[in-house]
Design an enzyme around this catalytic site. Structure first.
Site, PDB file in Angstrom:
ATOM      1  N   GLU A 173       0.823  -1.231   0.000  1.00  0.00           N
ATOM      2  CA  GLU A 173       0.000   0.000   0.000  1.00  0.00           C
ATOM      3  C   GLU A 173       0.851   1.273   0.000  1.00  0.00           C
ATOM      4  OE1 GLU A 173      -3.033  -0.189   3.080  1.00  0.00           O
ATOM      5  OE2 GLU A 173      -4.137  -1.725   1.992  1.00  0.00           O
ATOM      6  N   GLU A 293      -5.506  -8.139  -0.544  1.00  0.00           N
ATOM      7  CA  GLU A 293      -6.206  -7.853   0.722  1.00  0.00           C
ATOM      8  C   GLU A 293      -7.653  -7.553   0.363  1.00  0.00           C
ATOM      9  OE1 GLU A 293      -4.647  -5.165   3.699  1.00  0.00           O
ATOM     10  OE2 GLU A 293      -2.592  -5.576   3.045  1.00  0.00           O
TER      11      GLU A 293
HETATM   12  O1  AHR Z   1      -5.258  -5.869   6.971  1.00  0.00           O
HETATM   13  C1  AHR Z   1      -5.140  -4.740   7.785  1.00  0.00           C
HETATM   14  C2  AHR Z   1      -4.389  -3.604   7.116  1.00  0.00           C
HETATM   15  O2  AHR Z   1      -5.168  -3.097   6.075  1.00  0.00           O
HETATM   16  C3  AHR Z   1      -3.082  -3.932   6.449  1.00  0.00           C
HETATM   17  O3  AHR Z   1      -2.009  -3.920   7.331  1.00  0.00           O
HETATM   18  C4  AHR Z   1      -2.939  -2.855   5.431  1.00  0.00           C
HETATM   19  O4  AHR Z   1      -2.185  -3.249   4.318  1.00  0.00           O
HETATM   20  C5  AHR Z   1      -4.358  -2.480   5.089  1.00  0.00           C
HETATM   21  O5  AHR Z   1      -4.560  -1.119   5.114  1.00  0.00           O
END
Ligand code: AHR
Length: 517
Positions: A173, A293
């Site tokens: 990210e 994610e």
């Molecule tokens: O999964 C929780 C968090 O969400 C992770 O650390 C991050 O990559 C995202 O913003």
């Protein structure tokens, strides 16, 4: 009553189901690692300190690949802190989650866990506080056979054979202002490209994932992907996408139930941007997507928490974002899985975030029980029934409902796969809160099919849409048989047979059709 008709044809297929579509994510965050997968003092802990009760559930749910070690955590992580004799490992501040990282668990422990869980590792390198050299060092530690500083370090730690980790994320990210070492698209693109080229010099077999956008709502969305791919097109296989969905004041239930529409649009937009860059470069290569994610997450609760405001103590493995999931969340997760599956020609990796406790598929209590959250049920079901199959190009016409964010949205969502043995499996959701839906599935070009197993996830027996699973009632929410599936023979030669069934309100179901006799 809502109605939907989905048309399937044996000759209209999209792609083989990508094996890595059903991945998950373990971050050094909250209790995902510590008291999640690793708890040496737990009654079920094995010789490596891994919780066997959690491992058993992980094997049942079956993630095919697991991303590690973060997440926001990785952007301040020094992987060398987590290898070697445990007594010598430093305790460190983890700025991302305001915790203390003991480093009792690291790459070697994770690899042992992954072997036991029967899953593949996807390793994220730190491109926040670290850079090209450290990325090459951890790759050398993991994948180089021996005779060099870091490969011999691994061997001195008791692991003779390289781990052979194939999939690597170039940071996490990096488009997010919250990220340690956040960068502009161009700053990141230059670093990612240089790092990718250097990593390939260490191990040409690696598959690399560039950071895409942290959500479709990011102000840089689209432009970020364009700039990154203009720079890295030839150096990476995939670009990432992250998305979390919640029901909140700004996202009413109707919109929340339509979260998969956002995911569909997200995937389509990233693919279009990647293809535009490829076209400009006159490249025959297609960039895939790593949706590494995704989940339902009550981010409003996190954003307004004391920890996010920096007002908590620095503590070890606290409870962080331990969302308790409901039937409603599980239906939304089912539709997100539907979205990933229908884009399986483009989304080659998917990682539900996260595996245990932290917005987890699974929950575990320190010294106590472990159980599956309702969101684990559609994940496990689709994973088991879609792996090895081929995705069908499904055309659905459905009654719609109005949403604020996406306009008219189908009440019924359908994806389907076909298997070499002639079976057809449909994954079907009904987004209506109060009405059952009549569903017809037209089956063109398949041999004669009859109803097979059909299971549905829905609130039942006095449960409401908030029903969940707990340590005391781990199966309160479960898949139950869906009765009443019929298959009508074609009306005339050459016409399609039709499978018919009714889905209860707010439900996600799997319907198998098997060859007759
Ligand atoms: O999964 C929780 C968090 O969400 C992770 O650390 C991050 O990559 C995202 O913003």
């Amino acid at each position: 009553m809502p109605r939907a008709r989905a048309a399937l044809d044996a000759s209209f297929t999209t792609a083989p189901v990508p094996r890595r579509l059903f991945g998950s994510f373990v971050e050094h965050m909250g209790r995902c690692v510590y008291t999640g997968i690793y708890e040496p003092d737990h009654a079920t802990a094995d010789a490596d300190g891994l919780r066997s009760d959690v491992l058993d559930l992980v094997r049942e749910v079956g993630p095919t690949i697991v991303r590690y070690p973060g997440g926001n955590f990785v952007s301040g992580y020094d992987w060398e802190d987590g290898v070697g004799p445990v007594a010598d490992r430093p305790r460190r501040i983890d700025r991302a989650w305001r915790t203390v990282e003991t480093n009792a668990f690291g790459l070697d422990e994770f690899s042992r866990w992954a072997d036991k869980a029967g899953t593949e590792t996807m390793y994220a390198v730190n491109l926040g506080t670290h850079g090209l050299q450290e990325a090459c060092d951890v790759l050398e530690y993991a994948n180089h056979p021996g005779g060099t500083k870091f490969s011999d370090l691994r061997r001195s730690h008791g692991r003779e054979q390289p781990y052979g980790i194939e999939w690597w994320c170039l940071g996490n990210e990096m488009d997010g202002p919250w990220q340690t070492g956040h960068k502009t698209a161009l700053e990141y693109a230059r670093l990612a490209g240089e790092t990718a080229r250097a990593m390939r010099q260490v191990d040409p077999s690696v598959k690399l994932v560039a950071c895409g956008s942290s959500s479709r709502a990011m102000p840089t969305f689209g432009e970020w992907e364009r700039v990154v791919l203009e720079e890295c097109y030839d150096d990476v296989e995939l670009i990432s996408a992250h998305a979390y969905y919640e029901e909140s004041e700004t996202t009413p239930l109707a919109d929340f139930l339509a979260s998969a529409v956002d995911m569909d649009l997200f995937i389509g937009s990233v693919a279009a941007t990647a293809d535009a860059v490829g076209a400009k470069k006159k490249s025959a290569k297609k960039i895939g997507i790593s949706f590494d994610e995704w989940n339902v997450w009550n981010q409003t609760a996190w954003n307004t928490s004391e920890r996010a405001a920096g007002r908590t103590e620095w503590d070890v493995a606290p409870r962080v974002i331990e969302d308790e999931y409901s039937v409603t969340d599980a239906v939304v997760v089912g539709t997100l899985l539907n979205s990933l599956l229908r884009h399986g020609d483009r989304v080659l990796v998917g990682c539900q975030a996260q595996l245990v406790n932290v917005i987890g598929l699974l929950r575990s209590e320190p010294g106590g029980a472990a159980w599956k959250q309702p969101i684990a049920l559609p994940f496990q079901e689709m994973r088991n029934r879609a792996l090895g199959a081929t995705i069908l190009d499904v055309r659905t016409t459905s009654t719609t409902y109005e949403t604020g964010r996406y306009g008219a949205v189908d009440l019924v969502d359908v994806t389907a796969v076909t298997h070499d043995d002639g079976r057809v499996t449909a994954f079907v959701a009904n987004r209506s809160l109060d009405e059952a839906a009549d569903v017809d599935v037209a089956l063109g070009g398949f041999g004669p099919l009859v109803p097979g197993e059909a299971l549905v996830l829905a609130a039942t027996d006095g449960q409401d849409r908030w029903a969940t699973n707990t340590a005391d009632a781990p199966d309160a929410v479960r898949l139950r048989p869906l009765s009443g599936v019929t298959v009508e023979a074609p009306e005339r030669p050459g016409a399609a047979a039709v499978a018919r069934f009714q889905l209860p309100p707010l439900s996600w179901a799997v319907v198998e059709l098997v060859p007759a006799s």
